[in-house]
Design an enzyme around this catalytic site. Structure first.
Site, PDB file in Angstrom:
ATOM      1  N   THR A  26     105.231 -27.628  -8.626  1.00 25.09           N
ATOM      2  CA  THR A  26     104.419 -26.420  -8.876  1.00 25.09           C
ATOM      3  C   THR A  26     105.373 -25.332  -9.375  1.00 25.09           C
ATOM      4  OG1 THR A  26     104.583 -25.782  -6.534  1.00 25.09           O
ATOM      5  CG2 THR A  26     102.603 -26.942  -7.228  1.00 25.09           C
TER       6      THR A  26
ATOM      7  N   THR B 296     104.357 -26.020   2.019  1.00 25.28           N
ATOM      8  CA  THR B 296     103.744 -26.572   0.784  1.00 25.28           C
ATOM      9  C   THR B 296     104.671 -27.561   0.207  1.00 25.28           C
ATOM     10  OG1 THR B 296     102.597 -24.606   0.107  1.00 25.28           O
ATOM     11  CG2 THR B 296     102.798 -26.267  -1.537  1.00 25.28           C
TER      12      THR B 296
ATOM     13  N   LYS C 120     108.366 -32.182  -3.457  1.00 22.89           N
ATOM     14  CA  LYS C 120     108.139 -30.913  -4.159  1.00 22.89           C
ATOM     15  C   LYS C 120     107.982 -29.819  -3.111  1.00 22.89           C
ATOM     16  CE  LYS C 120     105.136 -28.601  -4.731  1.00 22.89           C
ATOM     17  NZ  LYS C 120     104.381 -27.455  -4.055  1.00 22.89           N
TER      18      LYS C 120
ATOM     19  N   ASN D 218     106.010 -14.098  -5.797  1.00 23.66           N
ATOM     20  CA  ASN D 218     104.876 -14.319  -4.909  1.00 23.66           C
ATOM     21  C   ASN D 218     103.825 -13.219  -4.961  1.00 23.66           C
ATOM     22  OD1 ASN D 218     105.366 -16.892  -3.536  1.00 23.66           O
ATOM     23  ND2 ASN D 218     107.304 -15.887  -3.044  1.00 23.66           N
TER      24      ASN D 218
ATOM     25  N   GLU E 288     111.953 -20.342  -3.889  1.00 23.07           N
ATOM     26  CA  GLU E 288     111.531 -19.291  -4.821  1.00 23.07           C
ATOM     27  C   GLU E 288     112.358 -18.021  -4.697  1.00 23.07           C
ATOM     28  OE1 GLU E 288     107.474 -18.786  -3.791  1.00 23.07           O
ATOM     29  OE2 GLU E 288     106.804 -20.530  -4.913  1.00 23.07           O
TER      30      GLU E 288
ATOM     31  N   SER F 299      97.782 -14.942 -10.355  1.00 18.75           N
ATOM     32  CA  SER F 299      97.276 -14.310 -11.571  1.00 18.75           C
ATOM     33  C   SER F 299      97.861 -14.985 -12.793  1.00 18.75           C
ATOM     34  CB  SER F 299      97.610 -12.818 -11.564  1.00 18.75           C
ATOM     35  OG  SER F 299      98.982 -12.616 -11.359  1.00 18.75           O
TER      36      SER F 299
END
EC number: 2.3.1.35
Lengths: 383, 383
Positions: free
Chosen positions: B146, B179, B168, B378, B259, B383
């Site tokens: 992702t 996740t 992942k 994040n 991230e 969006s």
């Protein structure tokens, strides 16, 4: 008006040179009686700063004649020398004012792990004592600021008596109170055990539910001092409500001034099986970094609300959960609800309602969004 | 080599059109036997995605013939329709491969609260089945990404048998897995109850101790499939260690790709009274936003480590705590230790040792720093 709104109190705030930038850093609040009743609540962090350890002992006696507060250094994790410094500070206040050191509370805020510059602090106590006035509450509130952008004060006046106070805190705000120093004063004629009851009831639903960043401080201190100077003896319920109102107002001011925040988030948990459940769920939502980032981005990301609820032990069924963001029920029965594009998030306050559909209890936790400014401010704090 | 390093497995990864940007988004892993043994561990979040609810049922039988995974949508908080979609996906895999749908595991990752585009996903299953090969592991690993910047695979080969896998995950990484989708395969001849024991032991000290941001996902899934194709039946200890090594390697890859992170932080708690104490303290340190900001700023702010330890219930005395950052004991006996200026924090890996001086147990939790990039990534995800 701050801590000198109530009769019987004087205060001052000066620059003692503890802060290298020369800003005010030392405050003194004195109860001139006739009563010296007091109550206090302190951080539940097991690593407690020296002034917390000292003041907890002082408060056991239920009498506080003066409070000395410094910014510019937390005096936490400073070992026996740090405790000696706190003790010496209380002794100096007692000496200058002709008080008993065992009735002098001490509070400190600033960086952890540094000894205070006692060669500046002790002369500062003398200077602060010389400047005590019945109008010194504002200056005291200014002197306890650290990263606060504004000083915080609040006053409630009733029939012949008053509760007022000052607070500082702008980061490390969390559960059992956070780098937060609060001094409340009242001229109501109230004994220390009643003060204690009113203060604990008030903090439980106000400061304890302000959770800016989930980090609990080593220094949190909330003191309530009563002078009895109004000679008014209010009913408990009315007095407790006034204390709660001042705490609530100061708590809101803390949230609005949280480091780097661009949104104030009101997390209201409704229809919980118990108040404990409601608080647990509210905290879990309020501490979810991904959600706090989403709110910063004005993204009504209710999935992150549900994933936060799912980590709790509260009573609920996943397929009965409902979530509203700013009045739009974007999640209904655990799934997609009303159109998320209807959610207007342009304003500073964001209101999240989490409906657990499991009972009738409720709780509200206040938090902030997570921003790049928070990161910047807190990655450079000690340098 | 990924999931096809072990004999008896084929895999594929394709772009089914679930992601609007056209990137690969559907992976298929097939166990061609002779054995179809399997074990799985899933998110402990009580809000579970439809594929988790489905796969938990499948795994109860201990047999998995195929795993279908999609990125581009988590199929979480999607109600009865979401569960029907997961079921239909498993049925389609079973139909195309001639399998039993009750032995087809499903995993999904992506945004919560959106139904999957089944008109693209089901034809995608047909296409993925057509492209199954013994060299498809890499493509499968790519198709489950992702926000991952790289795909993650790992292989351990022993005497005649192999454990391999893919993972992942790059955010929402937390306690009970996050996740995070992981498929491990082995050609060792191992029964499902032994697989289960080895997998639980491995995840407990690897994925469960990777805590990038404290946020627990609705979709975490770790599967271990055994084909028996090597005809080798290793000793349990050797097999369990190989599974642990692959999990550990994949967990490290997740942390390194978190991230927005600029630092990988190894929080090692030593001399704890119990392993549970060590884990509790490690997690508390790893989740402290203020500390994570300080590490980002290359500031060896040990006071924030102590304040995090102080919020736990672990056995310790505040004045016996010691903290080392990158080898320098900056906190000794709860106070100032060695010169903090000696701490070199220029490199990506930061090593924090928290010595509780209360016993002999230890645990290591991995986390990341908190950065403006994390906030940016994040706050704009959906969006």
């Amino acid at each position: 008006m701050s801590v000198t709104a109530a009769k019987g109190f004087t205060a001052s705030g000066i620059a003692a040179g503890i802060k290298e930038n020369g800003n005010p850093d030392l405050a003194l609040v004195v109860n001139n009686g006739p009563r010296l009743a007091a109550a206090g609540v302190f951080t539940s962090n097991r690593v407690k700063a020296a002034p917390v350890l000292w003041s907890e002992q002082v408060l056991k006696g239920g009498l506080v004649s003066a409070v000395v507060l410094n910014s510019g250094g937390a005096n936490a994790c400073t070992g026996p020398k740090g405790f000696q410094d706190t003790h010496a500070t209380a002794e100096k206040v007692a000496e200058v004012l002709g008080h008993n050191a065992g009735e002098v509370a001490v509070a400190s805020t600033g960086l952890i792990g540094l000894l205070l510059p006692m060669d500046k602090l002790l002369p500062g106590v003398v200077a602060a004592a010389q400047q005590l006035t019945e109008h010194g509450g504002e200056k005291a509130a200014i002197a306890i600021k650290t990263t606060d952008s504004v000083h915080k004060t609040s006053v409630v006046t009733k029939d012949g008596w008053t509760v007022g106070g000052m607070a500082k805190g702008a980061g490390m705000l969390a559960p059992g109170l956070a780098t937060m120093l609060v001094v409340l004063t009242t001229d109501a004629d109230v004994e220390s055990d009643v003060l204690d009851m009113a203060l604990r009831a008030a903090t439980r639903t106000t400061f304890d539910r302000v959770d800016s960043d989930g980090c609990m401080s080593t220094n949190d201190t909330v003191l309530l001092l009563a002078s009895g100077a109004s000679q008014a003896a209010p009913e408990y319920a009315e007095f407790a409500e006034a204390v709660r109102a001042v705490c609530d107002d100061l708590g809101q001011q803390l949230i609005r001034d949280a480091e780097g925040a661009s949104k104030d988030i009101k997390v209201e948990v409704i229809n919980a099986a118990s108040e404990d459940d409601a608080v647990e769920v509210g905290r879990s939502i309020a501490r979810n970094n991904l959600l706090k980032c989403a709110i910063h981005g004005e993204d009504p990301n209710w999935g992150r609300v549900l994933s936060a609820i799912g980590t709790t032990q509260a009573a609920f069924e996943p397929d009965q959960l409902n979530v509203a963001i700013n009045g739009v029920w974007v999640c209904e029965n655990g799934g997609v609800g009303d159109d998320r594009d209807k959610v207007d998030m342009r304003y500073r306050e964001v209101h999240i309602v989490a409906d657990l559909a499991a009972g009738q209890e409720t709780a509200t936790i206040w938090t902030n969004d997570l921003t790049a400014d928070y990161v910047h401010e807190n990655s450079a704090y000690s340098s």
